[in-house]
Design an enzyme around this catalytic site. Structure first.
Site: not given
Ligand SMILES: O=C[C@H](O)COP(=O)(O)O
Ligand SMILES: CC(=O)C(=O)O
Length: 214
Positions: A129, A45, A41
């Site tokens: 998710k 960002r 993924e």
């Molecule tokens: O989906 C995205 C998150 O930022 C990932 O979370 P984490 O950094 O706590 O693993």
């Molecule tokens: C946090 C998350 O699901 C994303 O950044 O896509």
């Protein structure tokens, strides 16, 4: 096209990547694939996110690359145009649902509550998710969701690492688990691709051992 369950089923874990340097995209993807992790993924960002998706799609055929942090219809279209094989969002909006309804690329929307889960179901989406997982009640919350919604599956993400992954893997509704722990910024800054492969293998071995004994 593969559906989202099919894609997530091939992922022992899903690394959530924020790529700052586009030159890192291909070696990073190769390092993860070499470590046994094919589903990636790449979040939007960073400005390098979209071109990284395109570069990995073209150069790393064994990777199944999707876009994360897609937050509106414009992002959705750009992610698909860059070659994303799936799209992940942190939350659920009408704009995203409309964009996904017109696309053959599967959407894995983020939900944190039962009402959001029900909204996804209204749109025929039952592979979700769970984000932010730990802050939203963690594995105990997911376990509770399975009572009324036994046919909904999840990729929990947010606050998960090898220290607590077993709590999630133990749930039948959890297909796989996402997180950023596989790509610490120090390893990326040092371009330590062997180190990334090592962390990936460690995660794959952990998940395999857990699933084998349960
Ligand atoms: O989906 C995205 C998150 O930022 C990932 O979370 P984490 O950094 O706590 O693993
Ligand atoms: C946090 C998350 O699901 C994303 O950044 O896509």
């Amino acid at each position: 096209m593969r559906d989202s369950r099919d894609i997530l089923s091939q992922a022992p874990v899903v690394p959530v990547l924020a790529i700052e340097n586009l030159d890192h995209a291909i070696p990073l993807a190769r390092a993860l694939v070499d470590g046994g992790i094919p589903v990636l993924e790449v979040t939007l960002r960073t400005p390098a996110g979209l071109p990284a998706i395109r570069a990995i799609s073209e150069a790393v055929p064994d990777a199944i690359v999707g876009a994360g942090t897609v937050i509106n219809a414009r992002d959705f279209e750009a992610a698909v145009d860059a070659g994303s094989r799936f799209v992940v969002t942190p939350g659920l909006t009408q704009g995203i649902l409309d964009a996904a309804a017109d696309s053959s690329v599967p959407l894995i929307p983020g939900v944190a509550t039962v009402s959001e889960l029900m909204r996804a179901l209204d749109h025929g989406i039952d592979c979700l998710k769970f984000f932010p997982a730990e802050a939203s009640g963690g594995a105990a919350a997911l376990k509770a969701f399975a009572g009324p919604f036994p046919n909904v599956d999840f990729c929990p993400t947010g606050g998960i690492g090898l220290h607590n992954i077993d709590d999630y893997l133990a749930l039948r509704s959890v297909i796989t688990v996402g997180g950023s722990w596989l790509t610490p910024s120090a390893l990326l800054a040092a371009e330590d691709w062997a180190g990334v492969t090592k962390l990936a293998r460690e995660a794959v071995d952990h998940v395999t051992a857990f699933r084998t004994k349960s």
